[in-house]
Design a protein around this motif. Sequence first.
Motif, PDB file in Angstrom:
ATOM      1  N   SER A  19       0.866  -1.179   0.000  1.00 21.91           N
ATOM      2  CA  SER A  19       0.000   0.000   0.000  1.00 21.91           C
ATOM      3  C   SER A  19       0.901   1.228   0.000  1.00 21.91           C
ATOM      4  O   SER A  19       2.029   1.188   0.489  1.00 21.91           O
ATOM      5  CB  SER A  19      -0.906   0.010   1.225  1.00 21.91           C
ATOM      6  OG  SER A  19      -0.134   0.022   2.415  1.00 21.91           O
ATOM      7  N   ILE A  20       0.403   2.313  -0.565  1.00 28.46           N
ATOM      8  CA  ILE A  20       1.109   3.595  -0.541  1.00 28.46           C
ATOM      9  C   ILE A  20       0.099   4.611  -0.031  1.00 28.46           C
ATOM     10  O   ILE A  20      -0.960   4.794  -0.629  1.00 28.46           O
ATOM     11  CB  ILE A  20       1.646   3.979  -1.937  1.00 28.46           C
ATOM     12  CG1 ILE A  20       2.645   2.925  -2.426  1.00 28.46           C
ATOM     13  CG2 ILE A  20       2.283   5.364  -1.899  1.00 28.46           C
ATOM     14  CD1 ILE A  20       3.171   3.157  -3.829  1.00 28.46           C
ATOM     15  N   THR A  21       0.422   5.244   1.095  1.00 24.45           N
ATOM     16  CA  THR A  21      -0.542   6.142   1.729  1.00 24.45           C
ATOM     17  C   THR A  21      -0.410   7.587   1.269  1.00 24.45           C
ATOM     18  O   THR A  21      -1.300   8.383   1.527  1.00 24.45           O
ATOM     19  CB  THR A  21      -0.405   6.085   3.264  1.00 24.45           C
ATOM     20  OG1 THR A  21       0.940   6.429   3.623  1.00 24.45           O
ATOM     21  CG2 THR A  21      -0.743   4.693   3.787  1.00 24.45           C
ATOM     22  N   SER A  22       0.663   7.917   0.584  1.00 20.05           N
ATOM     23  CA  SER A  22       0.818   9.290   0.100  1.00 20.05           C
ATOM     24  C   SER A  22       0.210   9.414  -1.299  1.00 20.05           C
ATOM     25  O   SER A  22       0.050   8.422  -2.010  1.00 20.05           O
ATOM     26  CB  SER A  22       2.300   9.676   0.080  1.00 20.05           C
ATOM     27  OG  SER A  22       3.028   8.803  -0.744  1.00 20.05           O
ATOM     28  N   PRO A  23      -0.138  10.643  -1.676  1.00 22.53           N
ATOM     29  CA  PRO A  23      -0.729  10.839  -3.013  1.00 22.53           C
ATOM     30  C   PRO A  23       0.221  10.445  -4.132  1.00 22.53           C
ATOM     31  O   PRO A  23       1.439  10.612  -4.035  1.00 22.53           O
ATOM     32  CB  PRO A  23      -1.002  12.339  -3.070  1.00 22.53           C
ATOM     33  CG  PRO A  23      -0.991  12.804  -1.658  1.00 22.53           C
ATOM     34  CD  PRO A  23      -0.060  11.891  -0.925  1.00 22.53           C
ATOM     35  N   ILE A  24      -0.364   9.922  -5.192  1.00 24.41           N
ATOM     36  CA  ILE A  24       0.341   9.563  -6.413  1.00 24.41           C
ATOM     37  C   ILE A  24      -0.440  10.252  -7.539  1.00 24.41           C
ATOM     38  O   ILE A  24      -1.677  10.234  -7.508  1.00 24.41           O
ATOM     39  CB  ILE A  24       0.304   8.032  -6.655  1.00 24.41           C
ATOM     40  CG1 ILE A  24       0.903   7.273  -5.475  1.00 24.41           C
ATOM     41  CG2 ILE A  24       0.983   7.657  -7.964  1.00 24.41           C
ATOM     42  CD1 ILE A  24       0.590   5.780  -5.487  1.00 24.41           C
ATOM     43  N   PRO A  28      -4.890  10.174  -5.938  1.00 24.38           N
ATOM     44  CA  PRO A  28      -4.677  11.190  -4.902  1.00 24.38           C
ATOM     45  C   PRO A  28      -4.777  10.674  -3.469  1.00 24.38           C
ATOM     46  O   PRO A  28      -4.239  11.295  -2.555  1.00 24.38           O
ATOM     47  CB  PRO A  28      -5.739  12.247  -5.188  1.00 24.38           C
ATOM     48  CG  PRO A  28      -6.757  11.566  -6.035  1.00 24.38           C
ATOM     49  CD  PRO A  28      -6.045  10.474  -6.781  1.00 24.38           C
ATOM     50  N   GLN A  29      -5.426   9.547  -3.265  1.00 31.57           N
ATOM     51  CA  GLN A  29      -5.530   8.961  -1.932  1.00 31.57           C
ATOM     52  C   GLN A  29      -4.477   7.883  -1.696  1.00 31.57           C
ATOM     53  O   GLN A  29      -4.536   7.159  -0.713  1.00 31.57           O
ATOM     54  CB  GLN A  29      -6.933   8.362  -1.718  1.00 31.57           C
ATOM     55  CG  GLN A  29      -8.068   9.337  -1.922  1.00 31.57           C
ATOM     56  CD  GLN A  29      -7.972  10.543  -1.003  1.00 31.57           C
ATOM     57  OE1 GLN A  29      -7.715  10.426   0.186  1.00 31.57           O
ATOM     58  NE2 GLN A  29      -8.143  11.725  -1.582  1.00 31.57           N
ATOM     59  N   GLY A  30      -3.519   7.757  -2.609  1.00 31.73           N
ATOM     60  CA  GLY A  30      -2.552   6.670  -2.535  1.00 31.73           C
ATOM     61  C   GLY A  30      -3.156   5.429  -3.168  1.00 31.73           C
ATOM     62  O   GLY A  30      -4.119   5.507  -3.930  1.00 31.73           O
ATOM     63  N   LYS A  31      -2.592   4.262  -2.836  1.00 29.04           N
ATOM     64  CA  LYS A  31      -3.132   3.029  -3.409  1.00 29.04           C
ATOM     65  C   LYS A  31      -3.173   1.934  -2.368  1.00 29.04           C
ATOM     66  O   LYS A  31      -2.297   1.832  -1.521  1.00 29.04           O
ATOM     67  CB  LYS A  31      -2.329   2.587  -4.635  1.00 29.04           C
ATOM     68  CG  LYS A  31      -0.922   2.123  -4.345  1.00 29.04           C
ATOM     69  CD  LYS A  31      -0.344   1.411  -5.547  1.00 29.04           C
ATOM     70  CE  LYS A  31       0.308   0.118  -5.232  1.00 29.04           C
ATOM     71  NZ  LYS A  31      -0.328  -0.924  -4.517  1.00 29.04           N
ATOM     72  N   PRO A  32      -4.188   1.103  -2.433  1.00 31.23           N
ATOM     73  CA  PRO A  32      -4.254  -0.030  -1.503  1.00 31.23           C
ATOM     74  C   PRO A  32      -3.302  -1.149  -1.912  1.00 31.23           C
ATOM     75  O   PRO A  32      -2.886  -1.247  -3.077  1.00 31.23           O
ATOM     76  CB  PRO A  32      -5.709  -0.495  -1.600  1.00 31.23           C
ATOM     77  CG  PRO A  32      -6.248   0.081  -2.855  1.00 31.23           C
ATOM     78  CD  PRO A  32      -5.386   1.242  -3.246  1.00 31.23           C
ATOM     79  N   PRO A  55       6.304   9.168  -5.196  1.00 33.82           N
ATOM     80  CA  PRO A  55       6.206   9.131  -3.732  1.00 33.82           C
ATOM     81  C   PRO A  55       7.535   8.741  -3.083  1.00 33.82           C
ATOM     82  O   PRO A  55       8.275   7.887  -3.595  1.00 33.82           O
ATOM     83  CB  PRO A  55       5.148   8.059  -3.469  1.00 33.82           C
ATOM     84  CG  PRO A  55       4.320   8.031  -4.711  1.00 33.82           C
ATOM     85  CD  PRO A  55       5.285   8.314  -5.830  1.00 33.82           C
ATOM     86  N   ALA A  56       7.837   9.382  -1.961  1.00 31.12           N
ATOM     87  CA  ALA A  56       9.080   9.100  -1.229  1.00 31.12           C
ATOM     88  C   ALA A  56       9.177   7.617  -0.871  1.00 31.12           C
ATOM     89  O   ALA A  56      10.262   7.025  -0.916  1.00 31.12           O
ATOM     90  CB  ALA A  56       9.162   9.965   0.012  1.00 31.12           C
TER      91      ALA A  56
END
Length: 94
Positions: A19-24, A28-32, A55-56
């Motif tokens: 999962s990525i919690t920062s915007p991409i 915009p909500q990241g990805k599960p 994303p970092a």
Amino acid sequence: MDTVFSCRSGCAACCTAPSITSPIPGMPQGKPAGVPCVQLDDALRCRLFGRPERPAFCGTLKPGPDMCGNSRQDAMALLTALEHATAPTTLSPP
């Protein structure tokens, strides 16, 4: 001694399993976890690689035997297990 390990062509497990919690851009909500990033092209390469919009979190992922295993299937299994092991726990109501 560090071993040089290149990304496996056509893998993209690191762009799918976690999962990525920062915007991409485009997400915009990241990805599960388990969902491929919308920034993957048809060859499963990142369109944002080397760009400031990336994303970092993505920059912290370094290919290696412990993350990638011997195949895309290994990489998906390893990264999925890591995702589950590090997922926040939710408390059940009393």
